[in-house]
Design a protein around this motif. Structure first.
Motif, PDB file in Angstrom:
ATOM      1  N   ARG A  78     -14.143  11.877   4.222  1.00 43.31           N
ATOM      2  CA  ARG A  78     -14.247  11.217   5.517  1.00 43.31           C
ATOM      3  C   ARG A  78     -15.332  10.146   5.562  1.00 43.31           C
ATOM      4  NH1 ARG A  78     -11.981  15.796   5.515  1.00 43.31           N
ATOM      5  NH2 ARG A  78     -10.371  16.343   7.050  1.00 43.31           N
ATOM      6  N   ILE A  79     -16.485  10.435   4.987  1.00 41.28           N
ATOM      7  CA  ILE A  79     -17.587   9.471   5.075  1.00 41.28           C
ATOM      8  C   ILE A  79     -18.155   9.115   3.707  1.00 41.28           C
ATOM      9  CG2 ILE A  79     -18.224  10.092   7.429  1.00 41.28           C
ATOM     10  CD1 ILE A  79     -20.488  11.823   6.221  1.00 41.28           C
ATOM     11  N   GLY A  80     -17.371   9.338   2.650  1.00 39.79           N
ATOM     12  CA  GLY A  80     -17.809   8.979   1.310  1.00 39.79           C
ATOM     13  C   GLY A  80     -18.009   7.479   1.158  1.00 39.79           C
ATOM     14  N   PRO A 107       0.822  -1.217   0.000  1.00 34.50           N
ATOM     15  CA  PRO A 107       0.000   0.000   0.000  1.00 34.50           C
ATOM     16  C   PRO A 107       0.851   1.259   0.000  1.00 34.50           C
ATOM     17  CG  PRO A 107      -0.834  -1.595   1.598  1.00 34.50           C
ATOM     18  CD  PRO A 107       0.507  -2.097   1.143  1.00 34.50           C
ATOM     19  N   GLN A 108       0.525   2.184  -0.876  1.00 33.62           N
ATOM     20  CA  GLN A 108       1.197   3.476  -0.950  1.00 33.62           C
ATOM     21  C   GLN A 108       0.336   4.566  -0.322  1.00 33.62           C
ATOM     22  OE1 GLN A 108       4.489   3.479  -2.457  1.00 33.62           O
ATOM     23  NE2 GLN A 108       3.939   1.352  -2.055  1.00 33.62           N
ATOM     24  N   SER A 109      -0.961   4.502  -0.545  1.00 31.25           N
ATOM     25  CA  SER A 109      -1.880   5.480   0.031  1.00 31.25           C
ATOM     26  C   SER A 109      -3.299   4.956  -0.084  1.00 31.25           C
ATOM     27  CB  SER A 109      -1.771   6.835  -0.679  1.00 31.25           C
ATOM     28  OG  SER A 109      -2.137   6.714  -2.047  1.00 31.25           O
ATOM     29  N   THR A 110      -4.177   5.446   0.781  1.00 30.34           N
ATOM     30  CA  THR A 110      -5.607   5.172   0.674  1.00 30.34           C
ATOM     31  C   THR A 110      -6.348   6.499   0.792  1.00 30.34           C
ATOM     32  OG1 THR A 110      -5.839   4.777   3.049  1.00 30.34           O
ATOM     33  CG2 THR A 110      -5.454   2.858   1.659  1.00 30.34           C
ATOM     34  N   PHE A 111      -7.518   6.548   0.184  1.00 28.28           N
ATOM     35  CA  PHE A 111      -8.324   7.747   0.319  1.00 28.28           C
ATOM     36  C   PHE A 111      -9.798   7.390   0.193  1.00 28.28           C
ATOM     37  CE2 PHE A 111      -7.365   7.340  -4.170  1.00 28.28           C
ATOM     38  CZ  PHE A 111      -8.553   7.650  -4.818  1.00 28.28           C
ATOM     39  N   VAL A 112     -10.626   8.208   0.820  1.00 29.03           N
ATOM     40  CA  VAL A 112     -12.074   8.038   0.784  1.00 29.03           C
ATOM     41  C   VAL A 112     -12.657   9.122  -0.113  1.00 29.03           C
ATOM     42  CG1 VAL A 112     -14.192   8.106   2.166  1.00 29.03           C
ATOM     43  CG2 VAL A 112     -12.137   6.998   3.070  1.00 29.03           C
TER      44      VAL A 112
END
Length: 211
Positions: free
Chosen positions: A197-199, A170-175
């Motif tokens: 945040r809550i997508g 893993p390099q990055s995560t995003f919502v």
């Protein structure tokens, strides 16, 4: 901001291509694209889409858990809203790792368990539809209304752990969420803040270790 042009000159696998929209966008921006989907309808639509636009997308009907593709053959794998519908997501992630060349990367999006959609839709069905009184929980009610025969919602940590177990780093995560505002008429800055945040979507950028 995501740009399809970043994959120009690379071999790209669109895993779960649907109607081929993303496949065609990658191809238009200079990538060499192979589009894969499980259903005949999807591969037919993708083939027609690419022919209409005169784009040389290679289209393959296949199961994400058992790809008929060579090991170490792609620079980039893109799978947007697909792998949470597989019977064995771990097997599909191992296939992503197998077909990526050393140093190759992937972007994978699945449903986000900590999303407002998960909670709001779940409570609607539990309370307004009375499913709470039939023994359902917030988790089990997802089987009633969520799309796809198989479906799962993951947290950031769960997605990171599954990718790592499959041999992807893993390099990055995003919502995030789709373009439509999460709540109608709210300011754009608040909309972006809430989506992050809550997508309903959690995405991960991973890399296969260099040789």
């Amino acid at each position: 901001r995501y740009t399809f042009a970043a994959q120009a000159g690379k071999k790209v696998l669109d895993l779960g291509c649907g109607s081929g929209v993303f496949s065609c966008l990658f191809e238009k921006n200079g990538a060499q694209v192979t589009a894969v989907d499980l259903t005949e309808a999807a591969v037919t639509m993708t083939a027609q889409n690419s022919r209409t636009q005169n784009l040389p997308v290679a289209v393959v009907r296949a199961d994400a858990e058992k790809l008929p593709l060579d090991q170490n053959s792609f620079d980039y794998v893109f799978s947007w809203g697909v792998l949470h519908h597989t019977a064995d997501m771990s097997a599909a992630l191992r296939e992503v790792q197998r077909v990526l060349r050393p140093g190759g990367t992937a972007m994978i999006m699945v449903y986000h368990r900590h999303s407002w959609v998960y909670v709001a839709h779940g409570l609607y069905w539990l309370v307004a539809k009375g499913m709470l009184f039939r023994g359902h929980t917030l988790k089990s009610i997802q089987d009633v209304y969520t799309d796809g025969y198989f479906h799962r919602y993951l947290t950031r940590r769960e997605l990171n752990d599954m990718a790592s177990t499959a041999g992807l780093h893993p390099q990055s995560t995003f919502v995030t969420q789709y373009e439509k505002k999460i709540i109608p008429a709210i300011p754009s800055t608040l909309d972006r803040w809430l989506k992050a945040r809550i997508g309903m979507c959690v995405a991960i950028h991973v890399e296969k270790a260099p040789a």
